[in-house]
Design an enzyme around this catalytic site. Sequence first.
Site, mmCIF file in Angstrom:
data_model
loop_
_atom_site.group_PDB
_atom_site.id
_atom_site.type_symbol
_atom_site.label_atom_id
_atom_site.label_comp_id
_atom_site.label_asym_id
_atom_site.label_seq_id
_atom_site.Cartn_x
_atom_site.Cartn_y
_atom_site.Cartn_z
ATOM 1 N N HIS A 268 0.873 -1.158 -0.142
ATOM 2 C CA HIS A 268 0.111 -0.036 0.040
ATOM 3 C C HIS A 268 0.872 1.232 -0.149
ATOM 4 O O HIS A 268 0.867 1.984 -0.958
ATOM 5 C CB HIS A 268 -1.101 0.127 1.302
ATOM 6 C CG HIS A 268 -1.876 -1.082 1.319
ATOM 7 N ND1 HIS A 268 -2.701 -1.501 0.583
ATOM 8 C CD2 HIS A 268 -2.086 -2.175 2.279
ATOM 9 C CE1 HIS A 268 -3.133 -2.728 0.642
ATOM 10 N NE2 HIS A 268 -2.865 -3.238 1.954
ATOM 11 N N ASP A 319 -4.905 -8.601 -3.100
ATOM 12 C CA ASP A 319 -5.027 -8.305 -1.702
ATOM 13 C C ASP A 319 -6.365 -8.985 -1.262
ATOM 14 O O ASP A 319 -6.667 -10.283 -1.070
ATOM 15 C CB ASP A 319 -5.175 -6.784 -1.497
ATOM 16 C CG ASP A 319 -5.073 -6.475 0.156
ATOM 17 O OD1 ASP A 319 -5.459 -7.420 1.042
ATOM 18 O OD2 ASP A 319 -4.758 -5.294 0.374
HETATM 19 C C1 NGQ Z 1 -5.562 -7.647 6.331
HETATM 20 N N1 NGQ Z 1 -5.811 -5.948 4.797
HETATM 21 O O1 NGQ Z 1 -4.503 -8.253 7.024
HETATM 22 O O2 NGQ Z 1 -6.101 -8.624 5.606
HETATM 23 C C2 NGQ Z 1 -5.546 -6.135 6.186
HETATM 24 C C3 NGQ Z 1 -6.731 -5.802 7.093
HETATM 25 C C4 NGQ Z 1 -5.321 -5.016 8.966
HETATM 26 C C5 NGQ Z 1 -5.779 -4.700 4.302
HETATM 27 N N2 NGQ Z 1 -5.213 -4.084 4.913
HETATM 28 C C6 NGQ Z 1 -6.155 -5.935 8.398
HETATM 29 N N3 NGQ Z 1 -6.242 -4.633 2.954
HETATM 30 O O3 NGQ Z 1 -4.597 -4.393 8.379
HETATM 31 O O4 NGQ Z 1 -5.217 -4.804 10.389
HETATM 32 ZN ZN ZN Z 2 -3.003 -7.158 2.987
#
Ligand code: NGQ
Ligand code: ZN
Length: 453
Positions: A268, A319
């Site tokens: 990101h 993702d």
């Molecule tokens: C994840 N996903 O780990 O799946 C993360 C969300 C977080 C994204 N960042 C959870 N898109 O970052 O705490």
């Molecule tokens: Zn992720």
Amino acid sequence: MPTHLFKHALLPDGWADSVRIVMSGGKIVSVEAGAVRRPDDCAGGYALSGMANVHSHAFQRGMAGLAERRRHGEDSFWSWREIMYWFLDRMTPEDVEAIAAQAFMEMLQGGFTRVGEFHYLHHAPDGTAYDDPAELSSRIASAADTVGIRLTLLPCFYAHGDFGPQPALGGQRRFLHGLDAYASLLDRCAGLVRGLDGAALGIAPHSLRAVTPSELDALVALADGRPIHIHVAEQTREVEGCLGWSGRRPVDWLLDHAPVDHRWCLIHATHMDASEVGRLAAAGATIGLCPVTEASLGDGIFPGTAWRDAGGRIAIGTDCNVAIGVAEELRQLEYAQRLATRRRNVMASGLGASTGETLFAAAAAGGASALDAPAPAIRVGSPADIVALDPDAACLAAGGPATILDGWLFGGDRSAVRDVWVGGRQVVAEGRHCQAAAIRAVYVRCARRLAAL
Ligand code: NGQ
Ligand code: ZN
């Protein structure tokens, strides 16, 4: 030995016409441009090297469509995350494998030939380790093997709920490790990867929220030259949290405290100021952009023009897998920049350059490097990982070879992908995975069972 005669192929020095490619032993053994058709040639479309998908959480494919209903005055990334935690709480190892197989199959059908699975789901729903602590990692490896996509396994280390550190939340029980348990998981994952052709291993501290500085040091020491992937600066709340905790912005903090170099892939990196952009590009790190997810979750828009001008490296990831495809990601990447700058062809490399070709080449090179894979190219000696677009696709009808990538990325989608080979084995034919019916049937049964719980 089957030979394929492609109408056009994107070779290292550009598009060539009538290209005969011979694949053997998993590699490309012959490339002949301007070839004359022979009766034993299979007729091929427009050949490209396969793209790397640097960032996937495969299981999230199973919740596509389940978080699109407004539940709060203002829904956000954080309210989406609650639904995601609710969803993952009920998955069995069989579910994890079935959903991953479906997601990986769709990746192949969308033009990706390798996936970096940022895998943080490790334990049973109550947080206890399975008898085999690598149970769920082996489910991922097995799904990749069944489907025939190349895997870079990125076992994730996750220990805390937020900066500080704050204690982990209940919904994070399935993710948590101490450093010793993580080191033994990594050993097991190294074994899994050795059993898969062309697979690779990296390490994945989840985020600065989930690891402490001393844990990060220990993880970097474990990496031993392998890729290091970490989520960073995706949400403004995370930037504020990091500032409150350390007085530094997340990307600055990482550059100050970790040996960030070309081995690092920052996922990101949406929120960077000008100085962070310059420092990160100079460090040689790749940014793993996940444009469809970043739009879906309302993350914001990364500073694309500044990153481009600094010569920064990019890669793309799917993702949350809400919609899967190379064209979908690269188009969203460029469109976000257009909306932010009110300009067109923002990411094209220079005057006269094609936006599609610039983005495709940059993401292919950056992605392979971030996943510890050979540089993608249609040339003798390269792995035979090839994606062929459908020459009859409407989005490819206008113009000649010079507009194939722009036609596909801006005028088409995954449906323009016709045939895909990984290691010389054809895994997608006529737009469908060779085991599509069986993989989908298992997935649908699993999705229905989860929905009924
Ligand atoms: C994840 N996903 O780990 O799946 C993360 C969300 C977080 C994204 N960042 C959870 N898109 O970052 O705490
Ligand atoms: Zn992720």
